[in-house]
Design a protein around this motif. Structure first.
Motif, PDB file in Angstrom:
ATOM      1  N   UNK A   1      50.541 -12.807   7.374  1.00  0.00           N
ATOM      2  CA  UNK A   1      51.172 -12.231   9.074  1.00  0.00           C
ATOM      3  C   UNK A   1      51.293 -10.851   9.246  1.00  0.00           C
ATOM      4  N   UNK A   2      52.178  -9.711   8.259  1.00  0.00           N
ATOM      5  CA  UNK A   2      52.219  -9.106   8.633  1.00  0.00           C
ATOM      6  C   UNK A   2      51.853  -8.028   7.292  1.00  0.00           C
ATOM      7  N   UNK A   3      50.388  -7.848   7.431  1.00  0.00           N
ATOM      8  CA  UNK A   3      50.005  -7.256   5.811  1.00  0.00           C
ATOM      9  C   UNK A   3      50.110  -5.738   6.218  1.00  0.00           C
ATOM     10  N   UNK A   4      49.001  -5.047   5.079  1.00  0.00           N
ATOM     11  CA  UNK A   4      49.094  -3.708   5.594  1.00  0.00           C
ATOM     12  C   UNK A   4      48.492  -3.107   6.221  1.00  0.00           C
ATOM     13  N   UNK A   5      48.705  -2.670   7.511  1.00  0.00           N
ATOM     14  CA  UNK A   5      47.181  -2.276   8.721  1.00  0.00           C
ATOM     15  C   UNK A   5      46.469  -1.514   7.776  1.00  0.00           C
ATOM     16  N   UNK A   6      44.953  -1.412   8.236  1.00  0.00           N
ATOM     17  CA  UNK A   6      43.792  -0.503   7.111  1.00  0.00           C
ATOM     18  C   UNK A   6      44.065   0.335   7.069  1.00  0.00           C
ATOM     19  N   UNK A   7      44.432   1.336   9.068  1.00  0.00           N
ATOM     20  CA  UNK A   7      44.321   2.698   8.593  1.00  0.00           C
ATOM     21  C   UNK A   7      45.566   3.513   7.656  1.00  0.00           C
ATOM     22  N   UNK A   8      46.603   2.714   7.838  1.00  0.00           N
ATOM     23  CA  UNK A   8      47.758   3.070   6.876  1.00  0.00           C
ATOM     24  C   UNK A   8      47.003   3.966   5.514  1.00  0.00           C
ATOM     25  N   UNK A   9      48.070   5.427   5.760  1.00  0.00           N
ATOM     26  CA  UNK A   9      47.651   6.246   5.543  1.00  0.00           C
ATOM     27  C   UNK A   9      48.661   6.728   3.562  1.00  0.00           C
ATOM     28  N   UNK A  10      49.860   5.676   3.893  1.00  0.00           N
ATOM     29  CA  UNK A  10      51.011   6.019   2.988  1.00  0.00           C
ATOM     30  C   UNK A  10      51.572   4.141   3.515  1.00  0.00           C
ATOM     31  N   UNK A  11      52.148   3.771   2.522  1.00  0.00           N
ATOM     32  CA  UNK A  11      52.733   3.041   2.376  1.00  0.00           C
ATOM     33  C   UNK A  11      54.484   2.882   1.256  1.00  0.00           C
ATOM     34  N   UNK A  12      55.440   2.526   2.583  1.00  0.00           N
ATOM     35  CA  UNK A  12      56.793   2.946   1.784  1.00  0.00           C
ATOM     36  C   UNK A  12      57.050   1.536   1.820  1.00  0.00           C
TER      37      UNK A  12
ATOM     38  N   UNK B   1      44.944   4.887  -1.481  1.00  0.00           N
ATOM     39  CA  UNK B   1      46.185   4.894  -0.824  1.00  0.00           C
ATOM     40  C   UNK B   1      47.488   5.560  -1.535  1.00  0.00           C
ATOM     41  N   UNK B   2      48.294   6.171  -0.718  1.00  0.00           N
ATOM     42  CA  UNK B   2      49.118   6.556  -1.031  1.00  0.00           C
ATOM     43  C   UNK B   2      51.032   5.586  -1.262  1.00  0.00           C
ATOM     44  N   UNK B   3      51.639   5.378  -2.077  1.00  0.00           N
ATOM     45  CA  UNK B   3      52.839   4.350  -1.941  1.00  0.00           C
ATOM     46  C   UNK B   3      54.036   5.403  -2.679  1.00  0.00           C
ATOM     47  N   UNK B   4      55.478   4.790  -1.694  1.00  0.00           N
ATOM     48  CA  UNK B   4      56.441   5.570  -1.378  1.00  0.00           C
ATOM     49  C   UNK B   4      57.608   4.558  -2.004  1.00  0.00           C
ATOM     50  N   UNK B   5      58.085   3.940  -3.531  1.00  0.00           N
ATOM     51  CA  UNK B   5      58.368   2.368  -3.647  1.00  0.00           C
ATOM     52  C   UNK B   5      59.242   3.231  -4.277  1.00  0.00           C
ATOM     53  N   UNK B   6      60.927   2.887  -3.442  1.00  0.00           N
ATOM     54  CA  UNK B   6      62.157   3.022  -4.142  1.00  0.00           C
ATOM     55  C   UNK B   6      62.767   2.085  -4.471  1.00  0.00           C
ATOM     56  N   UNK B   7      63.271   1.147  -5.509  1.00  0.00           N
ATOM     57  CA  UNK B   7      63.529  -0.003  -6.528  1.00  0.00           C
ATOM     58  C   UNK B   7      64.757  -0.323  -6.160  1.00  0.00           C
ATOM     59  N   UNK B   8      65.506  -1.363  -5.839  1.00  0.00           N
ATOM     60  CA  UNK B   8      67.771  -0.977  -6.396  1.00  0.00           C
ATOM     61  C   UNK B   8      67.572  -1.884  -7.048  1.00  0.00           C
ATOM     62  N   UNK B   9      67.977  -2.163  -8.702  1.00  0.00           N
ATOM     63  CA  UNK B   9      67.705  -2.893  -9.307  1.00  0.00           C
ATOM     64  C   UNK B   9      68.915  -3.742  -8.898  1.00  0.00           C
ATOM     65  N   UNK B  10      69.973  -2.908  -8.686  1.00  0.00           N
ATOM     66  CA  UNK B  10      71.372  -3.386  -8.812  1.00  0.00           C
ATOM     67  C   UNK B  10      72.018  -3.221  -7.587  1.00  0.00           C
ATOM     68  N   UNK B  11      73.332  -4.044  -7.112  1.00  0.00           N
ATOM     69  CA  UNK B  11      73.896  -3.845  -5.956  1.00  0.00           C
ATOM     70  C   UNK B  11      75.476  -4.708  -6.629  1.00  0.00           C
TER      71      UNK B  11
END
Length: 819
Positions: free
Chosen positions: A486-497, A520-530
């Motif tokens: 329902x909410x995919x990555x928009x086609x004209x997206x430059x960067x996905x965060x 495309x460009x991706x910023x991925x911040x993974x939080x394995x543990x809280x």
């Protein structure tokens, strides 16, 4: 030769007496003692704390040097004998002055143990320390000329000392904003006038920052010259008829010239020399490049209240902004123009049909409140300080408020707005970050009802809301998505965060893979543990880990990357404050400081200085983050270039994941624990291989499908070079930590590099960086405290004793010869 005779006589008189040694020893014990009292607490590899208090110390120390220069000669009646010698008065004055200056320089050089320690324990900015010492030399030389001038009027050394100290403090305090504001509150403009023309405090600020401004150098040199000339004239003419009247008139004239000279040049831009390592106060090389590439000139309009309508602390704001605009104009090749408009908040309320102020209000430029001091009472003033930027037929960009705190970043603020105006459309960024809907506590709902507000039962808790707002402020077109059908990555997206992904499914991993493969460009911040903190016993604490199950490694491993599944510990950690419901005093919760190795501190020494993303960041809090496993050989074989952005300290270690509470041996490593540094963030770019090539396209989970969506499996692959920045921690961008340290700059730097390239980041990363010292043991701290505080004083004490014994020996030998 006559000058050197007086110089030699005076310098010997200092060191033939134990008073000189006592002066220097006391000076060093006070100045170094105060600095060392906070050095290891701040852990900053600089001498800012030392030079902030140094002018106050000089206000006391310098008068102690100069009080005897003429007063002693008058008291012992040797002054008339001196003046009858075949030597000119100005030679007498210069001989005494330079002898006192050399004595002061010896005292200043005796503080060399402090920069020595700073250089051994860290990597300070050499240029800044150099200008700080240069400013101290000029300030001391100025105070010495003032002290010898006052000493010429006094017969008693104590009177000379007190008067010199009072005048030194008076001139220093005149340059402070608080005193200037207080005077302005009673007599408008007078305090600002005295601050600009006589005040010393603001004159040494540029030296403390690492900049040598010729206006400040001229102030000190002119003051030294005038005081020495007046001292020569007085000593030469004091016995002549009407000497006091003539000298008083002449002194007033020279003082007036000095004041007007400084006031005139305070608004005149002169040459500045930037000695900072990163050339913080010099235009970036990128700004002229961007401005010269413009297809037509850009027009910047500054709307600001007149200086007489400004509070004292903001009276120089127009000049400071204009200085930066002038630099941009000169370097732009004719593509940068600006105009200044003086506007007044009082005109907004006037009933006239039209005015500039009212037209500005329609643009979104409105006056804002700032604090002022009027007749010893705090008040507020409405002022303007805004900028509009016009380029071609594009809508004007508005910067509604510019204050002194914004000046260090003014170049970036202007150039980034101009650069983004040249783009055909706003760069689009898609943000994927978790948020939760929670039930509002009953107590809060009752408060809402009492206030007459409509009762709200639920609210949205969005820990990454500030990241969203920052992107919008920086001119990005931000769309928050859930990354579902329902909410995919928009086609004209430059960067996905993607911040703190949780239980990502195969289709979501496929979408990110497709986006990267397509360039495309991706910023991925993974939080394995809280980690959760629980009060236990008396002032005790239990800590347990919660696995967030990001489920990203199955994708990342195909590119030689992996988010480690072990706990990461580091002896270089930070204190955080926790508020626990388990600790209450009445209705108030208690904030408890906690220091654990899972609260990892990252300092500039651990950051990659070759990349603009991290080249000028200060401290980071890598809260509950994990290490990254990077297979550089695999990345190289895939044709991907990878650079580590920052690492943990050499005092870090891993602990195997286990359920339940952390154990004592987890937090306090055993003796055989192997310490090493681990990569925590990486920047990868190149043509990413398609992990799902020749595979069936995964389906969306049933709960994420859109019945009305057509063509869900129609996927286009057009391989292009992509970019990926991977962090093993997402809490850095949580709203509770976002504006702490350099988290905000790290985030926007990363987005700018991924979306627009490195040019804008090079401008922003030009800010002043605070360097920190390396971690040292308690024994080393004790050693440096003793060494810096007592080594030079001990040497001087021994030299003084030896000198005294030698003089006594010579005296006895002389008396024995006579007998």
């Amino acid at each position: 030769m006559k000058f050197f005779t007086i110089f030699s006589r005076e310098i010997k008189s200092y060191f033939n007496s134990p008073i000189a040694y006592i002066f220097i020893i006391v000076f060093l014990l006070i100045s170094t003692g105060i600095f060392m009292n906070q050095f290891f607490i701040l852990q900053a590899a600089d001498m800012r704390a030392f030079f902030e208090i140094f002018p106050i110390i000089l206000c006391i120390f310098i008068p102690a040097i100069t009080m005897r220069l003429w007063a002693e000669d008058k008291k012992t009646n040797t002054i008339e004998l001196l003046l009858t010698f075949p030597i000119k008065t100005y030679q007498l004055v210069l001989g005494k002055y330079f002898a006192s200056l050399v004595f002061y320089l010896i005292s200043l050089i005796s503080t060399a143990t402090l920069p020595m320690m700073v250089f051994i324990l860290g990597k300070p900015d050499v240029g800044v320390i150099f200008t700080q010492y240069l400013g101290s030399v000029l300030l001391g030389a100025f105070f010495l000329s003032l002290g010898i001038f006052i000493s010429g009027f006094c017969k008693d050394q104590i009177v000379s000392f007190v008067l010199s100290m009072m005048v030194c403090f008076f001139l220093f305090l005149l340059g402070t904003e608080f005193i200037a504001s207080s005077i302005d509150g009673w007599i408008p403009q007078l305090g600002s006038f005295l601050k600009d023309s006589l005040g010393i405090a603001q004159r040494i600020l540029s030296f403390e920052k690492g900049v040598v401004d010729l206006r400040d150098v001229m102030y000190f040199l002119a003051g030294i010259f005038i005081f020495l000339v007046l001292n020569s004239i007085w000593m030469d003419t004091r016995l002549r008829p009407k000497a006091k009247i003539n000298f008083g008139i002449g002194s007033c004239i020279m003082a007036g010239i000095f004041i007007l000279f400084n006031y005139f040049f305070s608004d005149t831009p002169l040459k500045r020399f930037d000695f900072t390592r990163e050339k913080v106060y010099t235009l970036s090389e990128v700004s002229p490049k961007i401005l010269k590439s413009l297809k037509s000139p850009v027009l910047v309009k500054l709307f600001i209240s007149p200086s007489d309508k400004m509070p004292t602390g903001l009276k120089t704001l127009e000049r400071q902004i204009k200085d930066k605009l002038d630099e941009l104009k000169i370097s732009s090749g004719g593509n940068f123009r600006y105009k200044i408009f003086h506007v007044e908040a009082a005109k907004v309320a006037q009933p006239q049909e039209e005015s500039l102020e009212k037209s500005l209000e329609r643009k979104g430029i409105r006056p804002f409140q700032v604090r002022s001091i009027e007749r010893d009472t705090f008040g507020v003033k409405l002022i303007y300080s805004a900028v509009s930027i016009a380029y071609k037929e594009r809508p004007e960009e508005i910067i509604p408020r510019i204050l002194p705190v914004d000046l260090p970043n003014l170049e970036y603020i202007l150039i980034s707005k101009i650069y983004k105006m040249t783009l055909s459309e706003k760069p689009k960024v898609a943000l994927v970050a978790p948020y939760e809907e929670k039930i509002l506590p009953s107590q809060i709902r009752e408060v809402w009802e009492k206030l007459g507000k409509k009762e709200r039962e639920r609210f949205i808790e969005d820990r990454y809301s500030l990241a969203n707002r920052l992107l919008e402020y920086e001119g990005y077109d931000v769309e928050r998505i859930k990354l579902t059908e329902k909410e995919p990555i928009p086609e004209d997206t430059k960067t996905l965060i993607v911040l703190e992904p949780r239980q990502f499914n195969e289709r979501q991993r496929f979408e990110i893979n497709r986006f990267l493969v397509n360039g495309g460009s991706v910023l991925l911040a993974v939080q394995k543990y809280t980690f959760n903190y629980y009060p236990f016993g008396y002032q005790g604490l239990r800590v347990s880990a919660q696995d967030n199950q990001p489920k990203f490694n199955s994708l990342l491993q195909n590119w030689g990357l992996k988010v480690d599944e072990d706990f990461l510990m580091d002896n270089q950690n930070e204190v955080i404050s926790l508020t626990s419901e388990g600790r209450l005093f009445g209705i108030f919760e208690v904030s408890s400081p906690v220091k654990l190795p899972i609260q990892i501190k990252i300092v500039p020494a651990q950051m990659n200085k070759d990349l603009s993303i991290t080249s000028n960041l200060s401290q980071l809090l890598y809260l509950w983050g994990t290490a990254l496993d990077i297979d550089f050989e695999k990345l190289k074989n895939l044709g991907l270039k990878a650079d580590v952005l920052f690492t943990s300290s050499p005092y870090s270690w891993k602990v195997k994941y286990h359920s339940g509470y952390l154990k004592k041996e987890d937090i306090f490593p055993l003796k055989d624990t192997g310490f090493e540094s681990f990569p925590l963030a990486v920047f990868v770019r190149g043509q990413f291989p398609d992990v799902f090539k020749d595979k069936e396209i995964p389906s969306w989970p049933e709960n994420e499908q859109d019945e009305n969506y057509e063509g869900a499996n129609e996927v286009k692959i057009n391989p292009q070079s992509g970019k990926l920045i991977l962090f093993g921690c997402a809490t850095m961008f949580d709203r509770r930590l976002f504006d702490k340290g350099s988290h905000l700059n790290l985030f926007i730097n990363s987005v700018d590099v991924l979306t627009l390239g490195e040019d804008l980041v090079k401008i922003r990363s030009k800010g002043m960086v605070r360097y920190f010292i390396k971690k040292i043991s308690t024994q080393a701290k004790v050693f440096w405290r003793i060494f810096t505080t007592f080594f030079i004083p001990s040497v001087l004490f021994i030299l003084g004793i030896l000198k005294s014994l030698r003089r006594r020996h010579l005296k006895y030998s002389y008396l024995k010869t006579l007998s």
